[in-house]
Enzyme design. Sequence first.
Site, short mmCIF file in Angstrom:
data_model
loop_
_atom_site.label_atom_id
_atom_site.label_comp_id
_atom_site.label_asym_id
_atom_site.label_seq_id
_atom_site.Cartn_x
_atom_site.Cartn_y
_atom_site.Cartn_z
N THR A 42 0.81 -1.22 0.00
CA THR A 42 0.00 0.00 0.00
C THR A 42 0.84 1.26 0.00
O THR A 42 2.04 1.25 0.27
CB THR A 42 -0.92 0.03 1.24
OG1 THR A 42 -0.13 0.14 2.42
CG2 THR A 42 -1.80 -1.21 1.31
N ASP A 43 0.16 2.37 -0.27
CA ASP A 43 0.78 3.68 -0.12
C ASP A 43 0.59 4.13 1.33
O ASP A 43 0.05 3.40 2.16
CB ASP A 43 0.21 4.67 -1.13
CG ASP A 43 -1.28 4.93 -0.97
OD1 ASP A 43 -1.86 4.61 0.09
OD2 ASP A 43 -1.88 5.46 -1.93
N ALA A 44 0.98 5.36 1.64
CA ALA A 44 0.91 5.86 3.02
C ALA A 44 -0.53 5.94 3.54
O ALA A 44 -0.76 5.92 4.74
CB ALA A 44 1.57 7.24 3.10
N GLY A 45 -1.50 5.98 2.63
CA GLY A 45 -2.91 6.06 3.03
C GLY A 45 -3.58 4.71 3.19
O GLY A 45 -4.77 4.64 3.47
N VAL A 98 -3.95 2.46 0.79
CA VAL A 98 -4.57 2.05 -0.48
C VAL A 98 -3.52 1.27 -1.27
O VAL A 98 -2.35 1.66 -1.34
CB VAL A 98 -5.03 3.30 -1.27
CG1 VAL A 98 -5.56 2.90 -2.64
CG2 VAL A 98 -6.07 4.07 -0.48
#
Length: 134
Positions: free
Chosen positions: A18-21, A23
């Site tokens: 995932t990314d930092a969010g 997602v």
Amino acid sequence: MSKHKVFSWPVRVYFQDTDAGGVVYHASYVNFMERSRTEWLRTFGYSNAGLMRELGMVFVVRSLKLDYLKPALLDDLVTVTAQIKEIGRSRVSILQTVLRGEDVLIEGEVHLVCVDMKTFKPVSVPEVLRKHWD
């Protein structure tokens, strides 16, 4: 609609996907699809290493098309499918989806080419696989 059976493989979304969010990063789906195709191949009694060692060939990705419809999120359990669309002499087209429950998150089509390990030139799809796929 393809006449070929759909293979399904469960994949848990980890933090690294995932990314930092939280997602799923777009390129992670390519990895999920590769894992599904690899496990699908095992259902026919072959691993990628086995094909390389025993038959002197490997499947390489020639092209892929992905449609991102909905995001997968951290800790989701998704299902990644693989289904043959078409088989040529040295080419195999595979339809793949990533689902969360009934929700289709990703739709894709992957075009593989069977190549000789030494020359990386196209060779015929081995009969031992073709007999399972036709």
